[in-house]
Write a protein that holds these residues in place. Structure first.
Motif, PDB file in Angstrom:
ATOM      1  N   VAL A  34      12.819  39.396  34.490  1.00 36.51           N
ATOM      2  CA  VAL A  34      12.072  38.558  35.410  1.00 36.51           C
ATOM      3  C   VAL A  34      12.984  37.517  36.046  1.00 36.51           C
ATOM      4  O   VAL A  34      13.737  36.828  35.342  1.00 36.51           O
ATOM      5  CB  VAL A  34      10.911  37.840  34.683  1.00 36.51           C
ATOM      6  N   GLY A  35      12.973  37.423  37.352  1.00 32.15           N
ATOM      7  CA  GLY A  35      13.735  36.412  38.061  1.00 32.15           C
ATOM      8  C   GLY A  35      15.168  36.802  38.355  1.00 32.15           C
ATOM      9  O   GLY A  35      15.889  36.038  39.011  1.00 32.15           O
ATOM     10  N   PHE A  36      15.599  37.992  37.894  1.00 29.25           N
ATOM     11  CA  PHE A  36      16.979  38.406  38.132  1.00 29.25           C
ATOM     12  C   PHE A  36      17.173  38.805  39.591  1.00 29.25           C
ATOM     13  O   PHE A  36      16.339  39.501  40.179  1.00 29.25           O
ATOM     14  CB  PHE A  36      17.345  39.576  37.227  1.00 29.25           C
ATOM     15  N   ILE A  37      18.249  38.360  40.179  1.00 30.20           N
ATOM     16  CA  ILE A  37      18.589  38.704  41.558  1.00 30.20           C
ATOM     17  C   ILE A  37      19.860  39.529  41.543  1.00 30.20           C
ATOM     18  O   ILE A  37      20.846  39.189  40.867  1.00 30.20           O
ATOM     19  CB  ILE A  37      18.782  37.435  42.413  1.00 30.20           C
ATOM     20  N   ARG A  38      19.851  40.625  42.288  1.00 28.87           N
ATOM     21  CA  ARG A  38      20.968  41.576  42.303  1.00 28.87           C
ATOM     22  C   ARG A  38      22.274  40.881  42.688  1.00 28.87           C
ATOM     23  O   ARG A  38      22.308  40.047  43.598  1.00 28.87           O
ATOM     24  CB  ARG A  38      20.665  42.694  43.298  1.00 28.87           C
ATOM     25  N   LYS A  39      23.344  41.266  41.966  1.00 25.48           N
ATOM     26  CA  LYS A  39      24.667  40.706  42.228  1.00 25.48           C
ATOM     27  C   LYS A  39      25.559  41.755  42.909  1.00 25.48           C
ATOM     28  O   LYS A  39      25.396  42.956  42.693  1.00 25.48           O
ATOM     29  CB  LYS A  39      25.338  40.246  40.923  1.00 25.48           C
ATOM     30  N   GLU A  40      26.486  41.257  43.677  1.00 24.77           N
ATOM     31  CA  GLU A  40      27.449  42.135  44.353  1.00 24.77           C
ATOM     32  C   GLU A  40      28.824  41.483  44.280  1.00 24.77           C
ATOM     33  O   GLU A  40      28.975  40.298  44.598  1.00 24.77           O
ATOM     34  CB  GLU A  40      27.043  42.353  45.807  1.00 24.77           C
ATOM     35  N   THR A  41      29.832  42.287  43.826  1.00 23.24           N
ATOM     36  CA  THR A  41      31.202  41.791  43.785  1.00 23.24           C
ATOM     37  C   THR A  41      31.963  42.367  44.972  1.00 23.24           C
ATOM     38  O   THR A  41      31.998  43.599  45.164  1.00 23.24           O
ATOM     39  CB  THR A  41      31.889  42.187  42.478  1.00 23.24           C
ATOM     40  N   GLN A  42      32.562  41.504  45.760  1.00 26.45           N
ATOM     41  CA  GLN A  42      33.312  41.919  46.932  1.00 26.45           C
ATOM     42  C   GLN A  42      34.803  41.640  46.711  1.00 26.45           C
ATOM     43  O   GLN A  42      35.176  40.624  46.112  1.00 26.45           O
ATOM     44  CB  GLN A  42      32.829  41.180  48.182  1.00 26.45           C
ATOM     45  N   THR A  43      35.666  42.558  47.181  1.00 28.23           N
ATOM     46  CA  THR A  43      37.122  42.431  47.057  1.00 28.23           C
ATOM     47  C   THR A  43      37.722  42.292  48.449  1.00 28.23           C
ATOM     48  O   THR A  43      37.350  43.036  49.371  1.00 28.23           O
ATOM     49  CB  THR A  43      37.721  43.665  46.376  1.00 28.23           C
ATOM     50  N   TYR A  44      38.614  41.327  48.582  1.00 29.21           N
ATOM     51  CA  TYR A  44      39.253  41.080  49.865  1.00 29.21           C
ATOM     52  C   TYR A  44      40.703  41.570  49.817  1.00 29.21           C
ATOM     53  O   TYR A  44      41.457  41.235  48.900  1.00 29.21           O
ATOM     54  CB  TYR A  44      39.209  39.590  50.207  1.00 29.21           C
ATOM     55  N   THR A  45      41.115  42.369  50.804  1.00 28.59           N
ATOM     56  CA  THR A  45      42.452  42.960  50.857  1.00 28.59           C
ATOM     57  C   THR A  45      43.512  41.872  50.963  1.00 28.59           C
ATOM     58  O   THR A  45      43.344  40.879  51.673  1.00 28.59           O
ATOM     59  CB  THR A  45      42.565  43.895  52.070  1.00 28.59           C
ATOM     60  N   SER A  46      44.600  42.078  50.216  1.00 25.62           N
ATOM     61  CA  SER A  46      45.690  41.102  50.235  1.00 25.62           C
ATOM     62  C   SER A  46      47.015  41.825  50.073  1.00 25.62           C
ATOM     63  O   SER A  46      47.113  42.831  49.347  1.00 25.62           O
ATOM     64  CB  SER A  46      45.518  40.071  49.111  1.00 25.62           C
ATOM     65  N   CYS A  47      48.078  41.350  50.759  1.00 24.77           N
ATOM     66  CA  CYS A  47      49.414  41.936  50.628  1.00 24.77           C
ATOM     67  C   CYS A  47      50.239  41.204  49.578  1.00 24.77           C
ATOM     68  O   CYS A  47      51.420  41.473  49.394  1.00 24.77           O
ATOM     69  CB  CYS A  47      50.144  41.918  51.976  1.00 24.77           C
ATOM     70  N   VAL A  48      49.611  40.250  48.905  1.00 28.21           N
ATOM     71  CA  VAL A  48      50.338  39.430  47.940  1.00 28.21           C
ATOM     72  C   VAL A  48      50.208  40.018  46.546  1.00 28.21           C
ATOM     73  O   VAL A  48      51.193  40.337  45.878  1.00 28.21           O
ATOM     74  CB  VAL A  48      49.869  37.973  47.969  1.00 28.21           C
ATOM     75  N   ASP A  49      48.966  40.133  46.093  1.00 37.06           N
ATOM     76  CA  ASP A  49      48.727  40.598  44.722  1.00 37.06           C
ATOM     77  C   ASP A  49      48.663  42.127  44.668  1.00 37.06           C
ATOM     78  O   ASP A  49      47.633  42.711  44.348  1.00 37.06           O
ATOM     79  CB  ASP A  49      47.447  39.981  44.169  1.00 37.06           C
ATOM     80  N   TRP A  50      49.806  42.754  45.048  1.00 33.81           N
ATOM     81  CA  TRP A  50      49.930  44.195  44.873  1.00 33.81           C
ATOM     82  C   TRP A  50      48.792  44.977  45.532  1.00 33.81           C
ATOM     83  O   TRP A  50      48.224  45.895  44.980  1.00 33.81           O
ATOM     84  CB  TRP A  50      50.026  44.532  43.389  1.00 33.81           C
ATOM     85  N   TYR A  56      34.950  38.177  44.721  1.00 41.80           N
ATOM     86  CA  TYR A  56      33.905  37.129  44.755  1.00 41.80           C
ATOM     87  C   TYR A  56      32.566  37.777  44.459  1.00 41.80           C
ATOM     88  O   TYR A  56      32.144  38.710  45.154  1.00 41.80           O
ATOM     89  CB  TYR A  56      33.889  36.464  46.129  1.00 41.80           C
ATOM     90  N   THR A  57      31.903  37.311  43.399  1.00 38.77           N
ATOM     91  CA  THR A  57      30.585  37.833  43.022  1.00 38.77           C
ATOM     92  C   THR A  57      29.501  36.920  43.585  1.00 38.77           C
ATOM     93  O   THR A  57      29.541  35.704  43.374  1.00 38.77           O
ATOM     94  CB  THR A  57      30.434  37.927  41.492  1.00 38.77           C
ATOM     95  N   ARG A  58      28.552  37.494  44.268  1.00 37.24           N
ATOM     96  CA  ARG A  58      27.485  36.703  44.899  1.00 37.24           C
ATOM     97  C   ARG A  58      26.120  37.332  44.640  1.00 37.24           C
ATOM     98  O   ARG A  58      26.022  38.529  44.291  1.00 37.24           O
ATOM     99  CB  ARG A  58      27.714  36.601  46.406  1.00 37.24           C
ATOM    100  N   ARG A  59      25.110  36.529  44.785  1.00 40.21           N
ATOM    101  CA  ARG A  59      23.732  37.013  44.671  1.00 40.21           C
ATOM    102  C   ARG A  59      23.281  37.539  46.037  1.00 40.21           C
ATOM    103  O   ARG A  59      23.541  36.917  47.069  1.00 40.21           O
ATOM    104  CB  ARG A  59      22.797  35.892  44.216  1.00 40.21           C
ATOM    105  N   ILE A  60      22.555  38.649  46.030  1.00 37.07           N
ATOM    106  CA  ILE A  60      22.081  39.261  47.267  1.00 37.07           C
ATOM    107  C   ILE A  60      20.602  38.927  47.446  1.00 37.07           C
ATOM    108  O   ILE A  60      19.745  39.447  46.718  1.00 37.07           O
ATOM    109  CB  ILE A  60      22.272  40.790  47.249  1.00 37.07           C
ATOM    110  N   TYR A  61      20.299  38.021  48.344  1.00 33.68           N
ATOM    111  CA  TYR A  61      18.905  37.682  48.619  1.00 33.68           C
ATOM    112  C   TYR A  61      18.810  37.012  49.985  1.00 33.68           C
ATOM    113  O   TYR A  61      19.804  36.509  50.522  1.00 33.68           O
ATOM    114  CB  TYR A  61      18.336  36.763  47.535  1.00 33.68           C
TER     115      TYR A  61
END
Length: 698
Positions: A34-50, A56-61
């Motif tokens: 009850v009350g749980f909101i779906r989470k989504e983890t997004q990855t941003y492309t980078s030339c630094v960390d290999w 970044y994990t965010r709530r989808i609502y």
């Protein structure tokens, strides 16, 4: 270095896919939470960390849909609570077996049967039983509504307790959320995300109980307001409601709002009273239903008083089977008011014969140094100043207050007796005193029968008519009605013999003059005659006393009419000069049923006043008005509940379509992230093979 690069690349890939898998797994695990909101983890492309950037994990609502869901939830629960609060009262009053109107109709039907055989004690006994049934119906209806009112008030208290727990919890979570946000510990923090979910759940629970508006602040906290803009919770303080009994009406609850600090609960701000219409949610619905139930109880009490007063008045205008004057058939209890000064009481008395003037009002009387004011309080709780209509009669140690219009006629059918004079209560230096009276609130449950035996019904009229035997014309006199007795009318009851007797100047002789006019006299037992007035020939003998112009005592006639003697006669036929007609005490007239017929006729007469109006209706119409009002409110609440529920469900589906967990979608994501994880692991395995090959080459 090539193999080393591959290991590092694979490592970051595995770690990234692990975060993606964690988010998806968390969604699947909480599909029914009850009350749980779906989470989504997004990855941003980078030339630094290999080749792998920050995650970044965010709530989808959708926050706008969420706010609308809160509003729709409040509306739905308001109408639901309102309908639940009124349901018992509506069903009780509309039940044919428990209907007050049906029992009154049965009483008049039985009374009509008894009137056909006025000397039959069996028929009178049946009438007596039907009258008892009417009283029982009034008692049952009022007491059931009182029980419903107590139930609703208990629900109000429960809602207030739950609201306080929710606002405090929301404020505490707000405080923690703000602390984490300010310390930058909230990014990708699962605890932080869980607190956001929990706060939204608590806000949703709060929206069930009252109407709320949510404003999100830059620091991540919510400021939650009532629909009127009054704060309920933020990160520093929270609102605390209290439901307190009205000082003068124990069936009424007032809601007050004060504030406490999240860090120091001893710090609070003085409370302010909330209006019912500003609250919303189930609390607002219960408060409004309690108001309507109290109003219905007043209306039913008014009907009980009107019925009892009309039956009593008519019965006292007749002779019983024991040849004595009729007395009250029903007891109308005086009502004790509430006083701010326990040493001074106030009593409400219902004015005899004025039951049709009683309305469903409460009254508030205020006395203080140098002044006083009297207010009428209706179902909407508005105060209307009626001081100008009050007639104050100070006695030696008490005062009586009645109410009259500009013509001197009774206004409300009630009078108040206070155990202290108005002069003393308004003297210099006197404290403020408040008296509150609810004349009809419980009257339906306090009215009782006084009939001890069948003979108590006065079926014979107190007076009868006689046409002189030596008249020249063929006209005869008949009794049109006999409705009132007492010192202010033509007939009183002798306290010793319990028999009706004429008062001085009671019209009891009519003589026709040369012009065909009807001269009205009072003739005493010694044969002395006093001219009281003259009814013109143009009235044709119909209702002579109400058409009689009073004598001026000097051979002329005034423009004012003869005072109502409480009975009326009609002379029908051709009259001649000096024809005489008499009104006599109906001694020995037990077989007469004229007063029984008058009692039966009460069913079709206007006996009860519509509150706030000059309209007077029959008893059944008055009950129908009560039923229509409460039934309309109940049906409207049920209809609005269905509409509000449909809208709320639609908004919930819209919200969950975005924020809810879709197992098919999560399963697809899980498979994709699992394959990505395995691929990244293969990179590490490949790098290990290359590294081993290089070592073997040396």
């Amino acid at each position: 270095m090539g193999s080393t690069d591959l290991i590092i690349t694979g490592k970051y890939g595995v770690l990234n896919q692990q975060k993606l898998l964690n988010a998806t797994s968390n969604n699947i695990n909480n599909v029914n939470t009850v009350g749980f909101i779906r989470k989504e983890t997004q990855t941003y492309t980078s030339c630094v960390d290999w080749g792998v950037g920050a995650t970044y994990t965010r709530r989808i609502y959708d926050q706008y849909v969420q706010r609308q869901m809160y509003s729709d939830c409040s509306d739905y629960n308001y109408y639901k609570a309102y309908a639940e609060g009124l349901d018992t009262t509506d069903r009780l009053l509309s039940d044919e077996n428990m209907s007050v109107a049906n029992s009154i109709s049965d009483f008049f039907d039985e009374l009509s049967t008894a009137a056909s055989l006025p000397t039959s004690t069996a028929n009178r006994q049946a009438t007596m039983a039907k009258l008892e049934t009417v009283v029982n119906r009034f008692h049952t209806a009022n007491e059931s509504m009182f029980d419903s009112l107590n139930d609703v008030n208990n629900r109000i208290h429960d809602d207030v307790t739950e609201i306080n727990a929710l606002t405090r919890s929301i404020a505490n979570i707000n405080y923690e959320i703000r602390s984490m946000a300010l310390s930058d510990n909230h990014v990708n923090n699962e605890i932080y995300l869980q607190m956001l979910d929990e706060r939204d759940r608590l806000t949703g629970e709060l929206s069930k109980l009252m109407s709320v508006k949510v404003v999100e602040q830059d620091d991540g906290t919510y400021e939650i307001y009532m629909s009127t803009g009054m704060l309920l919770a933020n990160g520093d303080s929270y609102g605390k409601l209290s439901d307190e009994l009205d000082s003068y009406d124990s069936t009424k609850r007032h809601i007050y709002l004060s504030y406490e600090n999240t860090e120091d609960s001893s710090r609070n701000i003085a409370s302010v009273q909330l209006t019912i219409d500003s609250i919303g949610g189930s609390l607002g619905g219960y408060l409004n239903s309690s108001k309507d139930i109290r109003d219905t109880m007043r209306e039913l009490g008014k009907l009980a008083v009107s019925f009892a007063d009309a039956v009593n008045t008519q019965n006292k205008a007749g002779f019983t089977l024991e040849d004595v004057a009729g007395e009250d058939l029903l007891k109308i209890e005086n009502v004790q008011g509430v006083s701010s000064d326990t040493s001074v009481g106030v009593t409400c008395n219902f004015v005899e014969g004025k039951g049709e003037n009683v309305q469903a009002y409460d009254f508030e009387l205020i006395f203080m140094d140098g002044s006083y004011a009297i207010y009428q309080r209706g179902g909407d709780d508005k105060r209307i100043d009626i001081t100008s209509s009050a007639v104050i009669t100070d006695g030696a140690t008490s005062t009586t207050i009645t109410f009259q219009d500009s013509a001197g006629d009774d206004l409300y059918g009630v009078s108040f007796t206070i155990g202290k004079t108005v002069a003393s209560m308004t003297a210099s230096g006197e404290p403020r005193r408040v008296f509150y009276v609810k004349p009809t609130m419980l009257s339906a449950s306090t009215v009782s029968t006084l009939v001890s035996k069948p003979e108590d019904f006065a079926f014979a009229s107190a007076v009868r008519t006689r046409t002189a035997s030596n008249n020249y014309g063929n006209a005869v006199i008949s009794l049109t009605s006999c409705t009132q007795t007492g010192a202010a009318y033509g007939v009183s009851v002798d306290t010793t013999t319990k028999k009706p007797v004429f008062n001085t100047n009671a019209p009891n002789l009519i003589r026709v003059d040369a012009g065909g006019n009807y001269l009205v006299y009072y003739a005493d037992t010694a044969g002395n005659e006093t001219l009281l007035g003259r009814a013109p020939s143009s009235c044709n003998g119909v209702n002579i006393f109400s058409n009689t112009y009073a004598s001026d005592g000097a051979g002329g006639y005034l423009t004012t009419m003869l005072s109502d003697p409480g009975y009326e006669v009609t002379v029908a036929g051709t009259v001649k000069e000096n024809d005489e007609f008499y009104v006599e005490i109906n001694s020995g007239g037990q077989a007469d049923n004229s007063n029984a017929n008058a009692l039966t006729a009460l069913r079709s007469e206007g006996l009860t006043r519509t509150t706030g109006s000059s309209k007077i209706t029959t008893l059944n119409e008055g009950y129908a008005n009560i039923l229509a009002k409460i039934g309309s409110a109940s049906n409207s609440a049920k209809t609005n509940t269905e509409a509000a529920e449909a809208k709320y469900e639609q908004t919930v589906k819209m919200f969950e379509s975005n924020s809810g967990v879709n197992l098919d979608e999560e399963a697809t994501n899980l498979l994709m992230f699992q394959q990505s994880y395995q691929a990244c692991a293969k990179i590490i395995e490949a790098s290990q093979t290359i590294f081993n090959a290089l070592i073997a080459a040396f």
